[in-house]
Enzyme design. Sequence first.
Site, PDB file in Angstrom:
ATOM      1  N   CYS A  79       0.821  -1.203   0.000  1.00  0.00           N
ATOM      2  CA  CYS A  79       0.000   0.000   0.000  1.00  0.00           C
ATOM      3  C   CYS A  79       0.864   1.266   0.000  1.00  0.00           C
ATOM      4  O   CYS A  79       1.472   1.577  -1.013  1.00  0.00           O
ATOM      5  CB  CYS A  79      -0.982  -0.065   1.166  1.00  0.00           C
ATOM      6  N   HIS A 168      -3.366  -5.374   1.576  1.00  0.00           N
ATOM      7  CA  HIS A 168      -2.697  -5.627   2.863  1.00  0.00           C
ATOM      8  C   HIS A 168      -2.831  -7.093   3.291  1.00  0.00           C
ATOM      9  O   HIS A 168      -3.711  -7.404   4.101  1.00  0.00           O
ATOM     10  CB  HIS A 168      -3.348  -4.793   3.966  1.00  0.00           C
ATOM     11  N   GLU A 170      -1.182  -8.578   5.394  1.00  0.00           N
ATOM     12  CA  GLU A 170      -0.910  -8.661   6.837  1.00  0.00           C
ATOM     13  C   GLU A 170      -2.189  -8.489   7.662  1.00  0.00           C
ATOM     14  O   GLU A 170      -2.191  -8.748   8.863  1.00  0.00           O
ATOM     15  CB  GLU A 170       0.169  -7.642   7.250  1.00  0.00           C
TER      16      GLU A 170
HETATM   17  N1  GLN Z   1      -3.499   6.441   0.929  1.00  0.00           N
HETATM   18  C1  GLN Z   1      -2.278   6.121   1.612  1.00  0.00           C
HETATM   19  C2  GLN Z   1      -1.093   6.885   1.029  1.00  0.00           C
HETATM   20  O1  GLN Z   1      -1.222   7.530   0.049  1.00  0.00           O
HETATM   21  C3  GLN Z   1      -2.008   4.643   1.558  1.00  0.00           C
HETATM   22  C4  GLN Z   1      -3.045   3.913   2.357  1.00  0.00           C
HETATM   23  C5  GLN Z   1      -2.519   2.691   3.056  1.00  0.00           C
HETATM   24  O2  GLN Z   1      -1.312   2.450   3.144  1.00  0.00           O
HETATM   25  N2  GLN Z   1      -3.427   1.929   3.618  1.00  0.00           N
HETATM   26  O3  GLN Z   1      -0.024   6.829   1.571  1.00  0.00           O
END
Ligand code: GLN
Length: 186
Positions: A79, A168, A170
């Site tokens: 992410c 994710h 995890e």
């Molecule tokens: N929207 C977040 C970002 O731009 C990422 C979201 C997340 O890691 N769950 O960093």
Amino acid sequence: MAIGILALQGAFAEHETMLDRLGAAWFEIRQKRDLEKPLDGLILPGGESTVMGKLLRDLDLFETLQEKIRAGLPVYGTCAGLILLADQVEGGIPCFATMDLTAKRNAYGRQLGSFHTVAQMEGVGEIPMTFIRAPYIAAVGPKAQVLAEVDGHIVAARQGNQLVTAFHPELDEDTSVHQYFLDMTK
Ligand code: GLN
């Protein structure tokens, strides 16, 4: 063998639980002297990529980690971690910029900000995928390989020593993506 988990901000504790379940040793990276320990792999967790990018520079971790990634250190970004590795970021600023792909931040908008699905990931199999205000990969360059797509958007990719997922693992029970990453460190 030990995996360093960037623990400045965000969902790092969940990665620690995953590695415990797989019997892999890990330590947290919070400050520069943590990088003196032998490092066989690196996890960049979810969180806020802008905040992590700033802290990486403020704490003087950025250059050492970027050098290690460029030199072949296995790295897994989930992410926000994906955004940190992308060499182009729509709606944000590139950080390590070591992966030949374009990340689109907050790509799903407000309505679909968070969702769960099950889909196929190459080399892993069918797995649960939890997305939280996730990016997707808007484009990959020739050096990167697509590993998973959901609804026509790329959500996992690999480039040699570097692995990223927009979701994710995890946060789910399935340990297979983390096992896939541990296999990359051998
Ligand atoms: N929207 C977040 C970002 O731009 C990422 C979201 C997340 O890691 N769950 O960093």
